[in-house]
Design an enzyme around this catalytic site. Sequence first.
Site, PDB file in Angstrom:
ATOM      1  N   HIS A   1      38.862  68.228 -82.780  1.00 51.81           N
ATOM      2  CA  HIS A   1      39.248  68.270 -81.379  1.00 51.81           C
ATOM      3  C   HIS A   1      40.733  68.531 -81.190  1.00 51.81           C
ATOM      4  CE1 HIS A   1      40.237  63.970 -82.139  1.00 51.81           C
ATOM      5  NE2 HIS A   1      41.106  64.145 -81.170  1.00 51.81           N
ATOM      6  N   ASP A  31      34.631  66.026 -87.352  1.00 51.13           N
ATOM      7  CA  ASP A  31      35.811  66.275 -86.527  1.00 51.13           C
ATOM      8  C   ASP A  31      37.060  66.491 -87.388  1.00 51.13           C
ATOM      9  OD1 ASP A  31      37.239  66.710 -84.207  1.00 51.13           O
ATOM     10  OD2 ASP A  31      37.532  64.581 -83.773  1.00 51.13           O
ATOM     11  N   SER A 104      45.362  61.400 -83.970  1.00 51.95           N
ATOM     12  CA  SER A 104      44.165  62.039 -84.524  1.00 51.95           C
ATOM     13  C   SER A 104      44.551  63.068 -85.575  1.00 51.95           C
ATOM     14  CB  SER A 104      43.370  62.743 -83.421  1.00 51.95           C
ATOM     15  OG  SER A 104      42.792  61.798 -82.572  1.00 51.95           O
TER      16      SER A 104
END
Length: 168
Positions: A1, A31, A104
């Site tokens: 993402h 991811d 992230s």
Amino acid sequence: HVIEGAREVMVVTTEGKDFTGKFMGADSSHDIALLKIEARTKPLPLMDRKNLRKGEEVFTLGYPLISIQGQEAKATFGRINSLTGIKGDIRFVQIDVPVQPGNSGGPLINKKGQVIGVVTATLDQFVTLKESGVIPQNVNYAVKSEYVIPLVRSCLGEKFIGKQSQLP
């Protein structure tokens, strides 16, 4: 993402040098995207560890909220709270390391300096409030390194071998 929809990804080293990241591959089910830069860097050991422990001290490096906190990498510390993720997902560990936008994709590192996972998510406070009536506090997740290693191996071939591996 993190890089979804990006046309170009810039990687900034701890020395402040900018590099264009070359997209090597992705694993959407975990991811994870793998980027490569043309630079000599010191690798972190990526561990294929299946013996993670609840309560184990860990930390992550990331760039949370750059517009407010600046460009310097931030180290945040915590522990492994669960050996599974949301709804018992075995691919993830639950951590109480504070995670914010910009964390992230950062490494989850143990006390020995080994990468044991990659930070991927935080428990959505609004969804949890709606479903349970409470706001979760500091519930975050990292995909275990054993699920990242196959992507690295497929992109880098035989350069990446062994139980304790180092990314070039």
